[in-house]
Design a protein around this motif. Structure first.
Motif, PDB file in Angstrom:
ATOM      1  N   GLY A  51       0.801  -1.224   0.000  1.00 57.64           N
ATOM      2  CA  GLY A  51       0.000   0.000   0.000  1.00 57.64           C
ATOM      3  C   GLY A  51       0.829   1.265   0.000  1.00 57.64           C
ATOM      4  N   LYS A  52       2.091   1.176   0.396  1.00 61.44           N
ATOM      5  CA  LYS A  52       2.957   2.346   0.436  1.00 61.44           C
ATOM      6  C   LYS A  52       3.719   2.554  -0.876  1.00 61.44           C
ATOM      7  CE  LYS A  52       3.660   2.167   5.445  1.00 61.44           C
ATOM      8  NZ  LYS A  52       4.630   1.922   6.554  1.00 61.44           N
ATOM      9  N   ARG A  53       3.603   1.610  -1.796  1.00 64.92           N
ATOM     10  CA  ARG A  53       4.290   1.741  -3.083  1.00 64.92           C
ATOM     11  C   ARG A  53       3.461   2.573  -4.048  1.00 64.92           C
ATOM     12  NH1 ARG A  53       8.860  -1.457  -3.289  1.00 64.92           N
ATOM     13  NH2 ARG A  53       9.315  -2.061  -1.144  1.00 64.92           N
ATOM     14  N   SER A  54       4.139   3.258  -4.958  1.00 67.62           N
ATOM     15  CA  SER A  54       3.443   4.119  -5.915  1.00 67.62           C
ATOM     16  C   SER A  54       2.816   3.289  -7.022  1.00 67.62           C
ATOM     17  CB  SER A  54       4.424   5.117  -6.534  1.00 67.62           C
ATOM     18  OG  SER A  54       5.365   4.438  -7.367  1.00 67.62           O
ATOM     19  N   ASN A  55       1.854   3.902  -7.707  1.00 72.69           N
ATOM     20  CA  ASN A  55       1.221   3.214  -8.840  1.00 72.69           C
ATOM     21  C   ASN A  55       2.242   2.872  -9.911  1.00 72.69           C
ATOM     22  OD1 ASN A  55      -1.301   3.326  -7.656  1.00 72.69           O
ATOM     23  ND2 ASN A  55      -1.882   5.232  -8.671  1.00 72.69           N
ATOM     24  N   ASN A  56       3.218   3.766 -10.129  1.00 72.20           N
ATOM     25  CA  ASN A  56       4.220   3.526 -11.164  1.00 72.20           C
ATOM     26  C   ASN A  56       5.082   2.312 -10.828  1.00 72.20           C
ATOM     27  OD1 ASN A  56       3.465   5.629 -12.832  1.00 72.20           O
ATOM     28  ND2 ASN A  56       4.822   7.107 -11.844  1.00 72.20           N
ATOM     29  N   GLU A  57       5.423   2.133  -9.555  1.00 68.60           N
ATOM     30  CA  GLU A  57       6.225   0.983  -9.149  1.00 68.60           C
ATOM     31  C   GLU A  57       5.495  -0.322  -9.443  1.00 68.60           C
ATOM     32  OE1 GLU A  57       8.838   1.464  -5.352  1.00 68.60           O
ATOM     33  OE2 GLU A  57       7.057   2.716  -5.042  1.00 68.60           O
ATOM     34  N   ILE A  58       4.194  -0.333  -9.210  1.00 66.86           N
ATOM     35  CA  ILE A  58       3.401  -1.544  -9.426  1.00 66.86           C
ATOM     36  C   ILE A  58       3.091  -1.736 -10.900  1.00 66.86           C
ATOM     37  CG2 ILE A  58       1.195  -2.666  -8.903  1.00 66.86           C
ATOM     38  CD1 ILE A  58       1.255  -1.268  -6.193  1.00 66.86           C
ATOM     39  N   LYS A  59       2.867  -0.620 -11.610  1.00 68.64           N
ATOM     40  CA  LYS A  59       2.442  -0.689 -13.006  1.00 68.64           C
ATOM     41  C   LYS A  59       3.499  -1.306 -13.912  1.00 68.64           C
ATOM     42  CE  LYS A  59       2.078   3.188 -15.185  1.00 68.64           C
ATOM     43  NZ  LYS A  59       1.602   4.526 -15.607  1.00 68.64           N
ATOM     44  N   ILE A  60       4.779  -1.067 -13.619  1.00 71.82           N
ATOM     45  CA  ILE A  60       5.830  -1.540 -14.513  1.00 71.82           C
ATOM     46  C   ILE A  60       6.139  -3.029 -14.320  1.00 71.82           C
ATOM     47  CG2 ILE A  60       6.916   0.737 -14.643  1.00 71.82           C
ATOM     48  CD1 ILE A  60       9.022  -0.244 -12.676  1.00 71.82           C
ATOM     49  N   LEU A  61       5.571  -3.637 -13.278  1.00 73.26           N
ATOM     50  CA  LEU A  61       5.826  -5.056 -13.045  1.00 73.26           C
ATOM     51  C   LEU A  61       5.140  -5.906 -14.113  1.00 73.26           C
ATOM     52  CD1 LEU A  61       5.299  -5.271  -9.182  1.00 73.26           C
ATOM     53  CD2 LEU A  61       7.463  -5.067 -10.406  1.00 73.26           C
ATOM     54  N   LYS A  62       5.826  -6.916 -14.597  1.00 72.39           N
ATOM     55  CA  LYS A  62       5.228  -7.850 -15.540  1.00 72.39           C
ATOM     56  C   LYS A  62       4.973  -9.161 -14.814  1.00 72.39           C
ATOM     57  CE  LYS A  62       7.125  -5.817 -19.743  1.00 72.39           C
ATOM     58  NZ  LYS A  62       7.898  -6.044 -20.992  1.00 72.39           N
ATOM     59  N   MET A  63       3.951  -9.145 -13.977  1.00 71.20           N
ATOM     60  CA  MET A  63       3.645 -10.308 -13.155  1.00 71.20           C
ATOM     61  C   MET A  63       2.928 -11.383 -13.946  1.00 71.20           C
ATOM     62  SD  MET A  63       2.434  -9.058  -9.428  1.00 71.20           S
ATOM     63  CE  MET A  63       1.791 -10.724  -9.238  1.00 71.20           C
ATOM     64  N   ARG A  64       3.261 -12.599 -13.627  1.00 65.61           N
ATOM     65  CA  ARG A  64       2.541 -13.738 -14.194  1.00 65.61           C
ATOM     66  C   ARG A  64       2.042 -14.599 -13.044  1.00 65.61           C
ATOM     67  NH1 ARG A  64       2.831 -15.025 -19.509  1.00 65.61           N
ATOM     68  NH2 ARG A  64       4.264 -13.849 -20.815  1.00 65.61           N
ATOM     69  N   PRO A  65       0.780 -14.990 -13.071  1.00 62.53           N
ATOM     70  CA  PRO A  65       0.283 -15.868 -12.012  1.00 62.53           C
ATOM     71  C   PRO A  65       0.845 -17.267 -12.181  1.00 62.53           C
ATOM     72  CG  PRO A  65      -1.377 -15.604 -13.696  1.00 62.53           C
ATOM     73  CD  PRO A  65      -0.240 -14.695 -14.084  1.00 62.53           C
ATOM     74  N   ARG A  66       0.819 -18.042 -11.120  1.00 62.14           N
ATOM     75  CA  ARG A  66       1.291 -19.431 -11.214  1.00 62.14           C
ATOM     76  C   ARG A  66       0.297 -20.296 -11.990  1.00 62.14           C
ATOM     77  NH1 ARG A  66       2.871 -18.546  -5.441  1.00 62.14           N
ATOM     78  NH2 ARG A  66       5.112 -18.162  -5.476  1.00 62.14           N
ATOM     79  N   ILE A  67      -0.964 -19.883 -11.959  1.00 60.56           N
ATOM     80  CA  ILE A  67      -2.015 -20.607 -12.680  1.00 60.56           C
ATOM     81  C   ILE A  67      -2.823 -19.599 -13.469  1.00 60.56           C
ATOM     82  CG2 ILE A  67      -4.082 -22.044 -12.463  1.00 60.56           C
ATOM     83  CD1 ILE A  67      -2.972 -23.114  -9.870  1.00 60.56           C
ATOM     84  N   GLY A  68      -3.164 -19.938 -14.715  1.00 58.91           N
ATOM     85  CA  GLY A  68      -4.040 -19.072 -15.489  1.00 58.91           C
ATOM     86  C   GLY A  68      -3.313 -17.965 -16.212  1.00 58.91           C
ATOM     87  N   TRP A  69      -4.081 -16.999 -16.660  1.00 61.81           N
ATOM     88  CA  TRP A  69      -3.588 -15.959 -17.559  1.00 61.81           C
ATOM     89  C   TRP A  69      -3.363 -14.637 -16.825  1.00 61.81           C
ATOM     90  CZ3 TRP A  69      -7.560 -12.925 -20.836  1.00 61.81           C
ATOM     91  CH2 TRP A  69      -6.934 -11.905 -21.543  1.00 61.81           C
ATOM     92  N   LEU A  70      -4.373 -14.131 -16.109  1.00 61.61           N
ATOM     93  CA  LEU A  70      -4.290 -12.835 -15.451  1.00 61.61           C
ATOM     94  C   LEU A  70      -4.085 -13.000 -13.948  1.00 61.61           C
ATOM     95  CD1 LEU A  70      -7.170 -10.893 -17.251  1.00 61.61           C
ATOM     96  CD2 LEU A  70      -4.720 -10.719 -17.676  1.00 61.61           C
ATOM     97  N   PRO A  71      -3.235 -12.181 -13.342  1.00 57.64           N
ATOM     98  CA  PRO A  71      -3.014 -12.307 -11.905  1.00 57.64           C
ATOM     99  C   PRO A  71      -4.111 -11.675 -11.062  1.00 57.64           C
ATOM    100  CG  PRO A  71      -1.633 -10.557 -12.803  1.00 57.64           C
ATOM    101  CD  PRO A  71      -2.317 -11.204 -13.968  1.00 57.64           C
ATOM    102  N   TRP A  72      -4.855 -10.726 -11.624  1.00 56.50           N
ATOM    103  CA  TRP A  72      -5.823  -9.973 -10.814  1.00 56.50           C
ATOM    104  C   TRP A  72      -7.222 -10.077 -11.399  1.00 56.50           C
ATOM    105  CZ3 TRP A  72      -3.093  -9.279  -6.766  1.00 56.50           C
ATOM    106  CH2 TRP A  72      -1.750  -8.943  -6.851  1.00 56.50           C
ATOM    107  N   GLY A  73      -8.205  -9.836 -10.569  1.00 57.13           N
ATOM    108  CA  GLY A  73      -9.594  -9.846 -10.996  1.00 57.13           C
ATOM    109  C   GLY A  73     -10.495  -9.582  -9.807  1.00 57.13           C
ATOM    110  N   ASP A 124       3.674 -11.438 -25.616  1.00 57.12           N
ATOM    111  CA  ASP A 124       4.891 -12.234 -25.453  1.00 57.12           C
ATOM    112  C   ASP A 124       5.965 -11.890 -26.480  1.00 57.12           C
ATOM    113  OD1 ASP A 124       3.889 -13.585 -23.298  1.00 57.12           O
ATOM    114  OD2 ASP A 124       3.056 -15.214 -24.499  1.00 57.12           O
ATOM    115  N   TYR A 125       5.661 -10.931 -27.376  1.00 61.74           N
ATOM    116  CA  TYR A 125       6.592 -10.642 -28.467  1.00 61.74           C
ATOM    117  C   TYR A 125       6.919  -9.154 -28.512  1.00 61.74           C
ATOM    118  CZ  TYR A 125       5.610 -15.376 -29.876  1.00 61.74           C
ATOM    119  OH  TYR A 125       5.494 -16.732 -29.884  1.00 61.74           O
ATOM    120  N   VAL A 126       8.136  -8.862 -29.012  1.00 61.11           N
ATOM    121  CA  VAL A 126       8.617  -7.483 -29.004  1.00 61.11           C
ATOM    122  C   VAL A 126       8.743  -6.926 -30.408  1.00 61.11           C
ATOM    123  CG1 VAL A 126      10.494  -5.963 -28.287  1.00 61.11           C
ATOM    124  CG2 VAL A 126       9.874  -7.923 -26.867  1.00 61.11           C
ATOM    125  N   THR A 127       9.329  -7.676 -31.326  1.00 60.98           N
ATOM    126  CA  THR A 127       9.564  -7.209 -32.680  1.00 60.98           C
ATOM    127  C   THR A 127       8.748  -8.030 -33.674  1.00 60.98           C
ATOM    128  OG1 THR A 127      11.405  -8.721 -33.105  1.00 60.98           O
ATOM    129  CG2 THR A 127      11.915  -6.627 -32.009  1.00 60.98           C
TER     130      THR A 127
END
Length: 240
Positions: A51-73, A124-127
């Motif tokens: 809760g003390k971290r900024s939105n920018n700190e959290i936004k740049i994370l590329k989190m992947r859940p251990r199961i499924g596609w999206l980590p949040w909902g 999953d792709y950059v170029t």
């Protein structure tokens, strides 16, 4: 108050639409804590640290859940809230199954875009060169998909079945066809399958139900055209 709904390219019955398992929520929160350098052994301290971290700190994370596609909902309210304060007490699939959301004048339309899974593929792709899918990459993606959903019983049989269903029947080494096949797999898993389940639950509750498939075809770089083919179903679902 609501008589008609048009739901596009998504379904409340999808596993990514709501978090129905408390342990999934806890595990994902612990992953977030690891990414942010927070102590995740004590949940209250973890919540305070995040809760003390900024939105920018959290936004740049590329989190992947251990199961499924999206980590949040959306999270079921029966995890933490008393009954009087619960807005989402049951999983959406259970609410639909019990028909508690409907009235006799309610009607529902939903559908899917042909390549809805492309948005997942592109993450999953950059170029442009990375957009190529070889047979080796295609098989790797199938195994990653199986691992993500813990398909361990008769794993080789499941792999063979998925590979058979989606591998191009003609020119199976063609990179373009393999890319289309992988996008079709993602579309079916994350969009078509849960939408089909939602339609079946609507019909179970005798809701007037309509479904569409949006086909968008690029005939050239300068003149995109919409496919004009119309499909009409014979059953209680009207397909357009």
């Amino acid at each position: 108050m609501i008589k008609r709904v048009i739901a596009q390219n998504g379904s409340p019955t999808a596993d990514w639409a709501a978090i129905t398992e408390p342990m999934f929520m806890i595990n994902t929160s612990q992953i977030l804590g690891d990414e942010l350098g927070c102590d995740n052994r004590d949940f209250s301290r973890l919540v305070d640290c995040v809760g003390k971290r900024s939105n920018n700190e959290i936004k740049i994370l590329k989190m992947r859940p251990r199961i499924g596609w999206l980590p949040w909902g959306p999270v079921l309210d029966n995890f933490t809230k008393p009954v009087a304060e619960q807005f989402l007490p049951l999983a959406p699939v259970d609410l639909l199954d019990r028909g508690v959301l409907f009235h006799d004048k309610f009607a529902f339309m939903t559908g899917v875009s042909r390549d809805a899974g492309a948005s997942i593929f592109w993450k999953d792709y950059v170029t442009v060169k990375d957009l190529e899918v070889t047979e080796e990459i295609f098989e790797k993606k199938i195994r990653e998909f199986m691992k993500m959903y813990n398909y361990t019983i008769n794993a080789q049989g499941i792999f063979d079945a998925i590979h058979f269903m989606y591998s191009p029947p003609v020119d199976p080494m063609n990179k373009t066809l393999l890319r289309e096949a992988y996008i079709r797999l993602l579309t079916d898993r994350y969009y078509v399958s849960p939408i089909d389940k939602t339609l079946q639950l609507m019909l179970k509750n005798k809701v007037p139900t309509y479904a569409y498939v949006l086909n968008y075809t690029l005939q050239g770089y300068s003149l995109p055209l919409i496919d004009t083919k119309v499909e009409v179903g014979n059953g209680p679902i009207s397909m357009v």
